[in-house]
Scaffold this motif. Structure first.
Motif, PDB file in Angstrom:
ATOM      1  N   UNK A 182       0.707  -1.220  -0.023  1.00 12.06           N
ATOM      2  CA  UNK A 182       0.033  -0.029  -0.239  1.00 12.06           C
ATOM      3  C   UNK A 182       1.000   1.211   0.231  1.00 12.06           C
ATOM      4  N   UNK A 183       0.858   1.976  -1.011  1.00 13.97           N
ATOM      5  CA  UNK A 183       1.540   3.107  -1.323  1.00 13.97           C
ATOM      6  C   UNK A 183       0.979   4.423  -1.563  1.00 13.97           C
ATOM      7  N   UNK A 184       0.306   5.012  -0.664  1.00 16.36           N
ATOM      8  CA  UNK A 184      -0.543   6.167  -0.682  1.00 16.36           C
ATOM      9  C   UNK A 184      -0.113   7.414  -1.228  1.00 16.36           C
ATOM     10  N   UNK A 185       0.433   7.283  -2.548  1.00 15.31           N
ATOM     11  CA  UNK A 185       1.121   8.369  -3.196  1.00 15.31           C
ATOM     12  C   UNK A 185       0.392   8.586  -4.611  1.00 15.31           C
ATOM     13  N   UNK A 190      -5.086  15.861  -9.845  1.00 20.72           N
ATOM     14  CA  UNK A 190      -6.267  16.293 -10.069  1.00 20.72           C
ATOM     15  C   UNK A 190      -7.050  14.645  -9.615  1.00 20.72           C
ATOM     16  N   UNK A 191      -6.454  13.503  -9.644  1.00 24.80           N
ATOM     17  CA  UNK A 191      -7.217  12.134  -9.757  1.00 24.80           C
ATOM     18  C   UNK A 191      -6.078  10.994  -9.249  1.00 24.80           C
ATOM     19  N   UNK A 192      -6.670  10.186  -8.239  1.00 23.87           N
ATOM     20  CA  UNK A 192      -5.831   9.078  -7.882  1.00 23.87           C
ATOM     21  C   UNK A 192      -6.878   8.071  -7.662  1.00 23.87           C
ATOM     22  N   UNK A 193      -6.554   6.935  -7.697  1.00 27.67           N
ATOM     23  CA  UNK A 193      -7.496   5.628  -7.666  1.00 27.67           C
ATOM     24  C   UNK A 193      -6.743   4.807  -6.715  1.00 27.67           C
ATOM     25  N   UNK A 194      -7.718   4.206  -5.530  1.00 28.79           N
ATOM     26  CA  UNK A 194      -7.450   3.183  -4.723  1.00 28.79           C
ATOM     27  C   UNK A 194      -8.229   2.289  -4.801  1.00 28.79           C
ATOM     28  N   UNK A 231      -8.904   4.617   5.843  1.00 29.54           N
ATOM     29  CA  UNK A 231      -9.293   5.785   5.821  1.00 29.54           C
ATOM     30  C   UNK A 231      -8.066   6.845   6.163  1.00 29.54           C
ATOM     31  N   UNK A 232      -7.112   6.474   6.786  1.00 30.30           N
ATOM     32  CA  UNK A 232      -6.086   7.575   6.893  1.00 30.30           C
ATOM     33  C   UNK A 232      -5.398   7.370   5.722  1.00 30.30           C
ATOM     34  N   UNK A 233      -5.015   6.272   4.979  1.00 32.49           N
ATOM     35  CA  UNK A 233      -4.673   6.375   3.535  1.00 32.49           C
ATOM     36  C   UNK A 233      -5.085   7.306   2.642  1.00 32.49           C
ATOM     37  N   UNK A 234      -6.568   7.232   2.784  1.00 33.28           N
ATOM     38  CA  UNK A 234      -7.424   8.116   1.678  1.00 33.28           C
ATOM     39  C   UNK A 234      -7.154   9.488   2.048  1.00 33.28           C
ATOM     40  N   UNK A 239      -5.039  14.733   0.379  1.00 37.47           N
ATOM     41  CA  UNK A 239      -4.258  16.135   0.401  1.00 37.47           C
ATOM     42  C   UNK A 239      -3.461  16.247  -0.610  1.00 37.47           C
ATOM     43  N   UNK A 240      -3.257  15.103  -1.651  1.00 35.47           N
ATOM     44  CA  UNK A 240      -2.403  15.176  -2.838  1.00 35.47           C
ATOM     45  C   UNK A 240      -3.251  15.368  -3.915  1.00 35.47           C
ATOM     46  N   UNK A 241      -4.311  14.765  -4.160  1.00 37.98           N
ATOM     47  CA  UNK A 241      -5.323  14.745  -5.223  1.00 37.98           C
ATOM     48  C   UNK A 241      -6.610  15.433  -5.053  1.00 37.98           C
ATOM     49  N   UNK A 242      -7.135  16.234  -5.999  1.00 39.69           N
ATOM     50  CA  UNK A 242      -8.569  16.872  -5.620  1.00 39.69           C
ATOM     51  C   UNK A 242      -9.581  15.595  -5.794  1.00 39.69           C
ATOM     52  N   UNK A 243      -9.304  14.605  -6.434  1.00 39.38           N
ATOM     53  CA  UNK A 243     -10.564  13.725  -6.510  1.00 39.38           C
ATOM     54  C   UNK A 243     -10.021  12.200  -6.102  1.00 39.38           C
TER      55      UNK A 243
END
Length: 286
Positions: A182-185, A190-194, A231-234, A239-243
């Motif tokens: 899990x690499x929450x970067x 604008x966008x990131x996917x989890x 949730x902490x990762x999200x 903080x890094x992406x708008x969506x």
């Protein structure tokens, strides 16, 4: 903004209205979630009639995360129905384009197989694929640990940034080379996917025969502590992406919908513009 959804809409009985028929399942689904991962596009390039139907059945602001066709990412099972590589990509572009034109395409997800490791030939293959699909927002999901090994994680993320690609962050069993941490970067602003695949290590390593592998591989029910961790990762991703697009893929045992609803409640998420059908089905259930 955080969006929450599931993989597919055909296998989540908890979100369907009583007596709902197969043809109504997407309408029912879109009363609960604002996004969905379209995985049927992995198995076959979808005909225009299907895409048009799904556009009509969903609210104006509904979004699809569309998986790339298996022949494009090295997963091909059986004979490729397309005579040439260009024919395959052109068919896929024509299939997905109406979603983009309707404003309902969140991204195309290029998920590479576990044997697709970090080497120059594979980097070149990614470049070739994205040149064919440059009109779409593209997310990249790796499944070989080498992309995130010591000394490579930052290079991988920089490659994604350099090419304007969306990082598909994964929560999945930690089961050797064929899984990623899990690499929450986020690689874009604008966008990131989890994508949440569950944590069933045994099923990940021993999926059984090809016909039954999905029944075992994604069999998992996230507990409250794990959902708090996610949730902490999200929040870090937010903080890094708008969506931030969050997709629950742990549906082998039918847990994805319930886990997604718990995640929403845990984070105080409420979505506007959903379909009006059965909006209160889950109220008071958790």
């Amino acid at each position: 903004m955080i969006y929450v959804g599931l993989t597919g809409w055909g296998d989540h009985p908890d979100v369907y209205s009583p007596g709902s028929k197969q043809k109504d399942k997407l309408v029912d689904y879109s009363a609960h979630f604002p996004i969905v991962e379209l995985d049927s596009s992995f198995y076959a390039v979808q005909p225009e009639r299907n895409i048009s139907k799904w556009i009509r059945e969903t609210p104006d602001n509904f979004q699809f995360v569309v998986k790339a066709y298996q022949g494009m990412t090295g997963h091909q099972r059986g004979e490729n129905p397309f005579a040439t590589r260009e024919e395959m990509f052109e068919a896929y572009r024509l299939s997905v384009r109406p979603l983009k034109e309707a404003g309902k395409l969140a991204m195309v997800l290029l998920q590479f197989p576990p044997w697709f490791d970090c080497q120059k030939d594979h980097v070149d293959e990614i470049r070739a694929i994205i040149s064919e699909l440059q009109e779409f927002d593209l997310a990249i999901e790796f499944r070989h640990q080498s992309w995130y090994a010591d000394g490579m994680k930052e290079k991988t993320l920089e490659f994604l940034r350099e090419h304007g690609l969306i990082h598909s962050v994964c929560d999945e069993p930690q089961a050797g080379d064929g899984s990623i941490p899990l690499v929450p970067e986020s690689s874009r602003k604008d966008k990131v996917l989890l994508r949440l695949h569950g944590r069933n290590v045994h099923g990940w390593l021993n999926p059984g025969n090809a016909e039954k592998w999905r029944e075992v591989r994604y069999l998992y029910d996230y507990n409250s502590k794990e959902l708090e961790e996610i949730s902490r990762a999200v929040k870090r991703l937010e903080q890094q992406a708008e969506q931030v697009y969050v997709i629950f893929n742990n549906n082998s045992g039918g847990h994805a919908a319930g886990d997604a609803k718990q995640f929403q409640q845990l984070n105080g998420l409420h979505f506007e513009g959903l379909s009006p059908k059965q909006l209160d089905l889950f109220e008071g259930g958790f």
